[in-house]
Design a protein around this motif. Structure first.
Motif, PDB file in Angstrom:
ATOM      1  N   MET A 120       0.689  -1.305   0.287  1.00 53.90           N
ATOM      2  CA  MET A 120       0.013   0.037  -0.069  1.00 53.90           C
ATOM      3  C   MET A 120       0.888   1.395   0.056  1.00 53.90           C
ATOM      4  O   MET A 120       0.474   2.193  -0.958  1.00 53.90           O
ATOM      5  CB  MET A 120      -0.896  -0.013   1.204  1.00 53.90           C
ATOM      6  CG  MET A 120      -2.245  -0.736   1.035  1.00 53.90           C
ATOM      7  SD  MET A 120      -3.195  -0.180  -0.447  1.00 53.90           S
ATOM      8  CE  MET A 120      -4.212  -1.640  -0.756  1.00 53.90           C
ATOM      9  N   PHE A 121       1.732   1.284   1.020  1.00 54.11           N
ATOM     10  CA  PHE A 121       2.793   2.461   0.864  1.00 54.11           C
ATOM     11  C   PHE A 121       3.474   2.883  -0.345  1.00 54.11           C
ATOM     12  O   PHE A 121       3.413   3.990  -0.936  1.00 54.11           O
ATOM     13  CB  PHE A 121       3.749   2.464   1.852  1.00 54.11           C
ATOM     14  CG  PHE A 121       4.228   3.834   2.391  1.00 54.11           C
ATOM     15  CD1 PHE A 121       3.592   4.880   3.170  1.00 54.11           C
ATOM     16  CD2 PHE A 121       5.481   4.136   2.023  1.00 54.11           C
ATOM     17  CE1 PHE A 121       4.308   5.959   3.385  1.00 54.11           C
ATOM     18  CE2 PHE A 121       6.285   5.294   2.097  1.00 54.11           C
ATOM     19  CZ  PHE A 121       5.502   6.210   3.042  1.00 54.11           C
ATOM     20  N   ASP A 122       3.975   1.794  -0.945  1.00 57.75           N
ATOM     21  CA  ASP A 122       4.674   1.988  -2.333  1.00 57.75           C
ATOM     22  C   ASP A 122       3.608   2.435  -3.242  1.00 57.75           C
ATOM     23  O   ASP A 122       4.050   3.399  -4.139  1.00 57.75           O
ATOM     24  CB  ASP A 122       5.047   0.456  -2.595  1.00 57.75           C
ATOM     25  CG  ASP A 122       6.454   0.086  -1.501  1.00 57.75           C
ATOM     26  OD1 ASP A 122       5.970   0.377  -0.263  1.00 57.75           O
ATOM     27  OD2 ASP A 122       7.155  -0.550  -1.879  1.00 57.75           O
ATOM     28  N   PHE A 150       0.720   3.965  -3.047  1.00 61.45           N
ATOM     29  CA  PHE A 150       0.233   5.081  -3.059  1.00 61.45           C
ATOM     30  C   PHE A 150       1.370   6.272  -3.254  1.00 61.45           C
ATOM     31  O   PHE A 150       0.863   7.168  -3.931  1.00 61.45           O
ATOM     32  CB  PHE A 150      -0.502   5.607  -1.563  1.00 61.45           C
ATOM     33  CG  PHE A 150      -1.834   5.078  -1.664  1.00 61.45           C
ATOM     34  CD1 PHE A 150      -2.993   5.485  -2.259  1.00 61.45           C
ATOM     35  CD2 PHE A 150      -2.094   3.695  -0.861  1.00 61.45           C
ATOM     36  CE1 PHE A 150      -4.059   5.165  -2.293  1.00 61.45           C
ATOM     37  CE2 PHE A 150      -3.296   3.124  -0.818  1.00 61.45           C
ATOM     38  CZ  PHE A 150      -4.504   3.896  -1.591  1.00 61.45           C
ATOM     39  N   ALA A 151       2.590   6.067  -2.857  1.00 57.43           N
ATOM     40  CA  ALA A 151       3.666   6.972  -3.372  1.00 57.43           C
ATOM     41  C   ALA A 151       3.641   7.279  -4.697  1.00 57.43           C
ATOM     42  O   ALA A 151       3.964   8.212  -5.351  1.00 57.43           O
ATOM     43  CB  ALA A 151       4.902   6.484  -2.796  1.00 57.43           C
ATOM     44  N   SER A 173      -0.209  11.003   2.513  1.00 57.78           N
ATOM     45  CA  SER A 173       0.701  10.084   2.636  1.00 57.78           C
ATOM     46  C   SER A 173       0.410   9.098   3.737  1.00 57.78           C
ATOM     47  O   SER A 173       0.136   7.830   3.104  1.00 57.78           O
ATOM     48  CB  SER A 173       2.268  10.532   2.570  1.00 57.78           C
ATOM     49  OG  SER A 173       3.208   9.565   2.267  1.00 57.78           O
ATOM     50  N   ILE A 174       0.676   9.651   4.711  1.00 60.60           N
ATOM     51  CA  ILE A 174       0.466   8.870   6.101  1.00 60.60           C
ATOM     52  C   ILE A 174      -0.992   8.327   5.994  1.00 60.60           C
ATOM     53  O   ILE A 174      -1.065   7.078   6.256  1.00 60.60           O
ATOM     54  CB  ILE A 174       1.142   9.522   6.967  1.00 60.60           C
ATOM     55  CG1 ILE A 174       2.632   9.943   6.971  1.00 60.60           C
ATOM     56  CG2 ILE A 174       0.849   8.732   8.557  1.00 60.60           C
ATOM     57  CD1 ILE A 174       3.028  10.767   8.102  1.00 60.60           C
ATOM     58  N   TYR A 213      -3.445   7.700   4.014  1.00 61.54           N
ATOM     59  CA  TYR A 213      -3.819   6.890   3.046  1.00 61.54           C
ATOM     60  C   TYR A 213      -3.178   5.519   3.208  1.00 61.54           C
ATOM     61  O   TYR A 213      -3.725   4.623   3.069  1.00 61.54           O
ATOM     62  CB  TYR A 213      -3.627   7.441   1.609  1.00 61.54           C
ATOM     63  CG  TYR A 213      -4.745   7.990   0.827  1.00 61.54           C
ATOM     64  CD1 TYR A 213      -5.584   7.564   0.510  1.00 61.54           C
ATOM     65  CD2 TYR A 213      -4.758   9.332   1.020  1.00 61.54           C
ATOM     66  CE1 TYR A 213      -6.828   7.904  -0.113  1.00 61.54           C
ATOM     67  CE2 TYR A 213      -5.985  10.137   0.213  1.00 61.54           C
ATOM     68  CZ  TYR A 213      -6.848   9.286  -0.084  1.00 61.54           C
ATOM     69  OH  TYR A 213      -7.904   9.949  -0.730  1.00 61.54           O
ATOM     70  N   TRP A 214      -1.918   5.641   3.788  1.00 61.18           N
ATOM     71  CA  TRP A 214      -1.303   4.386   3.956  1.00 61.18           C
ATOM     72  C   TRP A 214      -1.912   3.611   5.283  1.00 61.18           C
ATOM     73  O   TRP A 214      -2.185   2.377   5.333  1.00 61.18           O
ATOM     74  CB  TRP A 214       0.219   4.627   4.342  1.00 61.18           C
ATOM     75  CG  TRP A 214       1.096   3.327   4.827  1.00 61.18           C
ATOM     76  CD1 TRP A 214       1.329   2.211   4.380  1.00 61.18           C
ATOM     77  CD2 TRP A 214       1.808   3.495   6.185  1.00 61.18           C
ATOM     78  NE1 TRP A 214       2.004   1.479   5.228  1.00 61.18           N
ATOM     79  CE2 TRP A 214       2.177   2.086   6.226  1.00 61.18           C
ATOM     80  CE3 TRP A 214       1.876   4.452   7.351  1.00 61.18           C
ATOM     81  CZ2 TRP A 214       2.835   1.614   7.301  1.00 61.18           C
ATOM     82  CZ3 TRP A 214       2.559   4.030   8.470  1.00 61.18           C
ATOM     83  CH2 TRP A 214       3.109   2.693   8.499  1.00 61.18           C
ATOM     84  N   GLY A 265      -4.979   2.191   4.170  1.00 57.97           N
ATOM     85  CA  GLY A 265      -4.987   1.112   3.509  1.00 57.97           C
ATOM     86  C   GLY A 265      -4.579  -0.487   4.249  1.00 57.97           C
ATOM     87  O   GLY A 265      -4.794  -1.398   3.976  1.00 57.97           O
ATOM     88  N   ARG A 266      -3.919  -0.143   5.551  1.00 63.54           N
ATOM     89  CA  ARG A 266      -3.472  -1.276   6.198  1.00 63.54           C
ATOM     90  C   ARG A 266      -4.646  -1.572   7.002  1.00 63.54           C
ATOM     91  O   ARG A 266      -4.847  -2.844   7.066  1.00 63.54           O
ATOM     92  CB  ARG A 266      -2.319  -0.527   7.270  1.00 63.54           C
ATOM     93  CG  ARG A 266      -0.911  -0.477   6.479  1.00 63.54           C
ATOM     94  CD  ARG A 266       0.124  -0.231   7.711  1.00 63.54           C
ATOM     95  NE  ARG A 266       0.199  -1.304   8.715  1.00 63.54           N
ATOM     96  CZ  ARG A 266       0.828  -1.467   9.804  1.00 63.54           C
ATOM     97  NH1 ARG A 266       1.670  -0.318  10.095  1.00 63.54           N
ATOM     98  NH2 ARG A 266       0.754  -2.370  10.581  1.00 63.54           N
ATOM     99  N   ARG A 286      -6.613  -3.706   4.657  1.00 60.12           N
ATOM    100  CA  ARG A 286      -5.806  -5.107   4.338  1.00 60.12           C
ATOM    101  C   ARG A 286      -6.067  -6.066   5.552  1.00 60.12           C
ATOM    102  O   ARG A 286      -6.276  -7.357   5.465  1.00 60.12           O
ATOM    103  CB  ARG A 286      -4.353  -4.644   4.386  1.00 60.12           C
ATOM    104  CG  ARG A 286      -3.459  -5.822   4.011  1.00 60.12           C
ATOM    105  CD  ARG A 286      -2.097  -5.865   4.412  1.00 60.12           C
ATOM    106  NE  ARG A 286      -1.706  -5.388   5.839  1.00 60.12           N
ATOM    107  CZ  ARG A 286      -0.683  -4.946   6.124  1.00 60.12           C
ATOM    108  NH1 ARG A 286       0.268  -4.749   5.492  1.00 60.12           N
ATOM    109  NH2 ARG A 286      -0.450  -4.724   7.266  1.00 60.12           N
TER     110      ARG A 286
END
Length: 297
Positions: A168-170, A172-173, A220-221, A223-224, A227-228, A231
Motif C-alpha cells: 500500500m505505501f509503495d 500510493f507513493a 501519504s501517511i 492513506y497508508w 490501506g493497512r 488489508r
C-alpha cells in the motif's frame, strides 16, 4: 477491530476532515493546480527510495492516479477556490459511495441490496436539496466542477481493485508521483514558469504548514494507514469510519472560517450523510449471474 485499530480509523477520519480546512488555507496563497501538484509532490517523495510495485502495470497505475487522485483533488481545489464552502465540499466528496455502488452495478453487475438502494435514494434526495441552494454564495459552475470529484473518486475505487495485492505505501507513493508530474506541467503551462516559482518561493509559514499537513500527513501517511486497516480487517468494519470525515470537515470549517449552513443546505448535507450511512452499513451487493456464451455453430 482492536481498540488501537479503532483509534487509528478515527484518527485518519479526523485528519481527512481537517485536510479540507488546510487545503482552503493553502488556496489563499496558491492557485488550485499548483496547490494540488505540490500536495502530491510532497506525498511522492518516498518514490526516491521505493520501487514501483511490480503487481501494477504503468497503464493501471496512471489510470488509478488520474481518477483517484488527480481528478478527485483537482476538482476539489478548483471548486473551493471558486467559493464552494469547505464543509459542503467534505460532504459532497463522500457521496462517492453512491457513485461507486452505481458504477459497480453498471460495469460489473454488482446489484445493490435493498438497503443500499434505499441509501442511494436518500443520498440522491440530499444532493437535490443541496442543488436547491446553489447559485447564492457560489456558482452553478463551481458546484458542477465539485461533482467531478466524487465521480472521479468512484472510478478510482473500481480501478484500484486489481491493485489490491500491491504494497500500500509503495502504491500510493507512486500514484502521487503520477499525479504530481502532469499537475506541475499544467501549472507551468497555465501560470508560466516565473509566476509558478514566485508562488512557491513566497509561501508563508502558514501556507507551508498547511501544505505539509495536506501532502505528508493527509495524503501519504493517512492513506497508508487506511490501506493497512483495509488489508487487516473487512471493509464493512473500516469504511463506515469515513462517515466522520464530513462532520469533522464541517465543524472545523465552521470554527476556522465561520461557515454557516442554511436550513435547506444543512438538511441536504445531513440527508446525504444519512444515505451514505445506510449504504455503508448494509450487506454486500449481489452479483448478477453470468450469462452463458452462445454456442458457435
Amino acid at each position: 477491530m482492536k481498540p488501537a485499530d479503532v483509534g487509528i480509523a478515527v484518527m485518519v477520519a479526523v485528519i481527512w476532515g481537517l485536510a479540507f480546512v488546510a487545503s482552503r488555507i493553502a488556496l489563499d496563497e496558491l492557485p488550485p493546480e499548483l496547490m494540488t501538484a505540490l500536495r502530491f509532490g510532497i506525498a511522492a517523495l518516498p518514490c526516491l527510495f521505493l520501487p514501483k510495485p511490480r503487481q501494477v502495470s504503468w497503464l493501471l497505475l496512471i489510470g488509478i492516479s488520474f481518477t483517484l487522485f488527480l481528478g478527485q483533488f483537482l476538482a476539489q481545489s478548483v471548486a473551493i477556490a471558486h467559493g464552494v464552502p469547505v464543509g459542503l465540499t467534505s460532504v459532497i466528496v463522500q457521496s462517492q459511495a453512491l457513485f461507486t455502488i452505481g458504477l459497480a452495478a453498471l460495469l460489473f453487475g454488482e446489484l445493490p441490496s435493498r438497503m443500499q438502494a434505499i441509501g442511494i435514494a436518500i443520498a440522491a434526495i440530499g444532493l437535490l436539496m443541496i442543488c436547491g441552494t446553489v447559485g447564492y454564495d457560489f456558482s452553478v459552475t463551481a458546484f458542477a466542477i465539485l461533482m467531478i470529484s466524487p465521480i472521479s473518486f468512484a472510478v478510482g475505487n473500481l480501478l484500484l481493485r486489481p491493485a489490491q495485492g500491491a504494497p500500500m505505501f509503495d502504491l500510493f507513493a507512486w500514484l502521487c508521483l503520477c499525479a504530481a508530474l502532469p499537475l506541475f506541467l499544467l501549472s507551468l503551462l497555465t501560470l508560466g514558469p516565473q509566476p509558478t516559482w514566485q508562488a512557491l518561493s513566497h509561501l508563508s509559514p502558514r501556507g507551508i504548514i498547511s501544505m505539509l499537513f495536506v501532502g505528508a500527513i493527509s495524503t501519504s501517511i493517512a492513506y497508508w494507514l487506511w490501506g493497512r486497516l483495509l488489508r487487516d480487517h473487512p471493509a464493512a468494519q473500516v469504511v463506515p469510519f469515513a462517515l466522520l470525515v464530513p462532520f469533522v470537515g464541517s465543524a472545523a470549517s465552521s470554527i476556522v472560517f465561520g461557515e454557516t449552513f442554511g436550513p435547506l443546505r444543512l438538511a441536504g448535507m445531513i440527508t446525504v450523510v444519512g444515505g451514505i450511512a445506510v449504504m455503508l452499513l448494509s450487506r454486500r451487493p449481489r452479483t448478477l449471474p453470468k450469462k452463458p456464451l452462445p454456442e458457435v455453430v
